[in-house]
Design a protein around this motif. Structure first.
Motif, short mmCIF file in Angstrom:
data_model
loop_
_atom_site.label_atom_id
_atom_site.label_comp_id
_atom_site.label_asym_id
_atom_site.label_seq_id
_atom_site.Cartn_x
_atom_site.Cartn_y
_atom_site.Cartn_z
N GLN A 21 0.82 -1.20 -0.14
CA GLN A 21 -0.05 -0.04 -0.02
C GLN A 21 0.82 1.11 0.02
O GLN A 21 1.57 1.50 0.81
CB GLN A 21 -0.79 -0.16 1.25
N ILE A 22 0.62 2.25 -0.91
CA ILE A 22 1.68 3.35 -0.99
C ILE A 22 0.89 4.34 -0.05
O ILE A 22 -0.44 4.66 -0.09
CB ILE A 22 1.50 3.82 -2.43
N VAL A 23 1.66 5.02 0.91
CA VAL A 23 1.12 5.79 1.95
C VAL A 23 2.03 6.99 1.66
O VAL A 23 3.12 6.90 1.62
CB VAL A 23 1.22 5.29 3.25
N THR A 24 1.50 8.26 1.64
CA THR A 24 2.22 9.58 1.45
C THR A 24 1.93 10.38 2.95
O THR A 24 0.91 10.63 3.19
CB THR A 24 1.74 10.14 0.48
N ALA A 25 2.97 10.33 3.68
CA ALA A 25 2.95 10.96 5.08
C ALA A 25 3.57 12.44 5.02
O ALA A 25 4.78 12.34 4.56
CB ALA A 25 3.71 10.18 6.23
N ILE A 26 2.82 13.42 5.20
CA ILE A 26 3.14 14.65 5.07
C ILE A 26 2.84 15.57 6.40
O ILE A 26 1.95 15.14 6.91
CB ILE A 26 2.27 15.63 4.06
N ALA A 27 4.14 16.01 6.92
CA ALA A 27 4.05 16.80 7.91
C ALA A 27 4.00 18.30 7.63
O ALA A 27 4.67 18.81 6.65
CB ALA A 27 5.52 16.75 8.76
N ILE A 28 2.87 19.05 8.49
CA ILE A 28 2.56 20.46 8.31
C ILE A 28 3.39 20.88 9.50
O ILE A 28 3.21 20.77 10.74
CB ILE A 28 1.21 20.72 8.39
N ILE A 29 4.66 21.69 9.16
CA ILE A 29 5.50 22.24 10.18
C ILE A 29 6.06 23.61 9.91
O ILE A 29 6.35 24.05 8.85
CB ILE A 29 6.77 20.90 10.20
N ASN A 30 6.17 24.22 11.18
CA ASN A 30 6.63 25.52 11.28
C ASN A 30 6.76 25.80 12.96
O ASN A 30 5.69 25.73 13.52
CB ASN A 30 6.01 26.50 10.56
N GLN A 31 7.98 25.80 13.18
CA GLN A 31 8.13 26.08 14.63
C GLN A 31 7.36 27.49 15.03
O GLN A 31 7.39 27.60 16.43
CB GLN A 31 9.53 26.01 15.42
N LEU A 153 8.48 15.68 20.02
CA LEU A 153 7.48 15.50 18.99
C LEU A 153 7.59 15.74 17.56
O LEU A 153 7.21 14.99 16.65
CB LEU A 153 6.14 16.26 19.49
N THR A 154 8.08 16.70 17.50
CA THR A 154 8.39 17.27 15.95
C THR A 154 9.50 16.31 15.24
O THR A 154 9.18 15.95 13.98
CB THR A 154 8.85 18.76 15.78
N ILE A 155 10.57 15.90 16.07
CA ILE A 155 11.55 14.95 15.44
C ILE A 155 10.95 13.82 15.08
O ILE A 155 11.24 13.19 14.13
CB ILE A 155 12.87 15.00 16.53
N ASN A 156 10.15 13.14 15.98
CA ASN A 156 9.50 11.96 15.73
C ASN A 156 8.62 12.13 14.44
O ASN A 156 8.64 11.05 13.75
CB ASN A 156 8.44 11.65 16.87
N THR A 157 7.92 13.11 14.19
CA THR A 157 7.33 13.28 13.18
C THR A 157 7.89 13.23 11.75
O THR A 157 7.90 12.63 10.78
CB THR A 157 6.34 14.39 13.16
N LEU A 158 8.99 14.12 11.93
CA LEU A 158 9.76 13.94 10.79
C LEU A 158 10.63 12.85 10.39
O LEU A 158 11.02 12.49 9.32
CB LEU A 158 11.11 15.00 10.90
N VAL A 188 17.60 15.57 10.44
CA VAL A 188 16.88 14.32 10.50
C VAL A 188 16.93 13.47 9.05
O VAL A 188 17.20 12.35 9.08
CB VAL A 188 15.24 14.86 10.60
N GLN A 189 17.00 14.30 7.94
CA GLN A 189 17.14 13.43 6.62
C GLN A 189 18.38 12.83 6.67
O GLN A 189 18.52 11.69 6.20
CB GLN A 189 16.96 14.63 5.59
N GLN A 190 19.40 13.54 7.36
CA GLN A 190 20.83 12.88 7.18
C GLN A 190 20.86 11.41 8.07
O GLN A 190 21.66 10.70 7.68
CB GLN A 190 21.79 13.62 7.43
N HIS A 191 20.41 11.62 9.06
CA HIS A 191 20.40 10.62 10.23
C HIS A 191 19.60 9.80 10.61
O HIS A 191 19.76 8.71 11.22
CB HIS A 191 20.96 11.38 11.64
N LEU A 192 18.07 10.27 10.29
CA LEU A 192 17.02 9.30 10.65
C LEU A 192 16.04 8.68 9.56
O LEU A 192 15.60 7.79 9.80
CB LEU A 192 16.30 9.90 11.92
N ASN A 193 16.00 9.66 8.50
CA ASN A 193 15.07 9.45 7.49
C ASN A 193 15.55 9.86 6.06
O ASN A 193 15.05 10.94 5.65
CB ASN A 193 13.69 10.29 7.89
N PRO A 194 16.23 9.09 5.66
CA PRO A 194 16.87 9.55 4.20
C PRO A 194 15.81 9.84 3.09
O PRO A 194 16.16 10.66 2.33
CB PRO A 194 17.79 8.33 3.55
N LYS A 195 14.61 9.63 3.24
CA LYS A 195 13.61 9.61 2.20
C LYS A 195 12.92 11.17 2.23
O LYS A 195 12.23 11.60 1.28
CB LYS A 195 12.60 8.57 2.14
N LEU A 196 13.02 11.77 3.49
CA LEU A 196 12.55 13.03 3.80
C LEU A 196 12.70 14.02 2.72
O LEU A 196 13.98 14.49 2.40
CB LEU A 196 12.83 13.35 5.29
#
Ligand SMILES: Nc1ncnc2c1ncn2[C@@H]1O[C@H](COP(=O)(O)OP(=O)(O)OP(=O)(O)O)[C@@H](O)[C@H]1O
Ligand SMILES: [Mg+2]
Length: 290
Positions: A21-31, A153-158, A188-196
């Motif tokens: 199943q293709i799922v697209t997970a989108i974070a709406i983010i701005n601190q 919370l934001t880092i977990n989301t990213l 986060v992209q470099q260390h936790l989630n390369p696809k971000l």
């Protein structure tokens, strides 16, 4: 400026395949606070559902505004995002249906305590990512409403998101804080989630008549144009053609427990969020020749 780039952007598909199943997970983010994150999470989700997509919304903000938006009543027998982060409950098991094709993973103010509990764990940045891997959501889209901070919370989301939408308000402080946000995304992209990737910048509360608004949009466009060849998660980010105009109906709708489409389907707010959903869905279609 290469306007065609905005009309026919390269297709940058950042989606995750879970059990076929293709799922697209989108974070709406701005601190930055009050820029339109929750309004966008609610109404973009509703617009995607109206376009036939199944969507689950995740209320990652301890203020619980998204849950309040959909009139979610606290039910101590039902798991919330607190239980996902503090007690390893599967994210998919927290979902409650709120509308046709629309689900919510709710939060209460308890979520603030989850951040303290997370801080004690070695795997504190990856709890949500692990929860998705163990029992993936089955909807087409997951839309995360983030809190106005860059905490755990934001880092977990990213760490679990495929893409990011950054809402900005077009005033002279718009770019303040953007550099720090982009740096966090890059780490986060470099260390936790390369696809971000950063899918795009969305201007909210846009005032069509002001010169300042137009100037800020141009400045932000120029910044992202200059990053096109960089090896960064925002190299292909678009500044959405769709802007969300300031519209009082958008501010009124939540107090009636309604999405903008239910509250005033003919308003500028409904029109703008429908166009945004359409523009976003076009990103997943094959690239058009330019
Ligand atoms: N386009 C708009 N026109 C008019 N009012 C808007 C618009 N978008 C949002 N608002 C109002 O502005 C306020 C802030 O919006 P919202 O809650 O979506 O921001 P947020 O970024 O989620 O805030 P926070 O950082 O506190 O979570 C709300 O009262 C909302 O109703
Ligand atoms: Mg909010």
């Amino acid at each position: 400026m290469g306007l065609t780039l905005f009309l026919f952007p390269a297709c940058t598909c950042a989606q995750t395949l879970y059990n076929q199943q293709i799922v697209t997970a989108i974070a709406i983010i701005n601190q930055k606070g009050g820029v339109g994150k929750t309004t966008t999470a609610a109404n973009l989700s509703a617009a995607l559902a109206a376009a036939g997509k199944s969507v689950c919304m995740a209320d990652l903000d301890p203020q619980g505004h998204l849950s309040l938006y959909f009139g979610h009543e606290v039910d101590h027998n039902h798991a919330t995002l607190y239980d996902v982060l503090a007690d390893d409950v599967a994210f998919a098991d927290t979902l409650v249906p709120v509308r046709d094709k629309l689900f919510l993973s709710p939060s209460t103010t308890d979520l603030a305590a989850a951040e303290t509990i997370l801080a004690e764990r070695d795997d504190r940045n990856l709890i949500l990512q692990k929860s998705f891997a163990l029992k993936p959501p089955t909807q087409d889209f997951v839309i995360f409403d983030c809190p106005p901070s860059l905490g755990l919370l934001t880092i977990n989301t990213l760490s679990v998101a495929d893409e990011i939408i950054i809402p900005l308000q077009p005033h002279f402080l718009a770019l303040q804080g953007l550099a720090k946000l982009l740096k966090t995304i890059e780490l986060v992209q470099q260390h936790l989630n390369p696809k971000l990737i950063v899918r795009g910048i969305l201007f909210c509360m846009y005032e069509t008549v002001t010169r300042l608004g137009r100037d800020v949009v141009e400045e932000v466009r120029d910044f992202f144009e200059a990053s096109r060849n960089d090896d960064t998660p925002w190299a292909k980010a678009r500044v959405f053609q769709s802007v969300i105009r300031r519209n009082i109906r958008l501010a009124e709708a939540p107090s009636h427990g309604k999405t903008i489409f239910e509250y005033d389907a003919k308003s500028n707010g409904a029109n703008d969020y429908a166009l945004l959903a359409n523009e976003l869905l076009n990103c997943y279609r094959p690239t058009e020749p330019s």
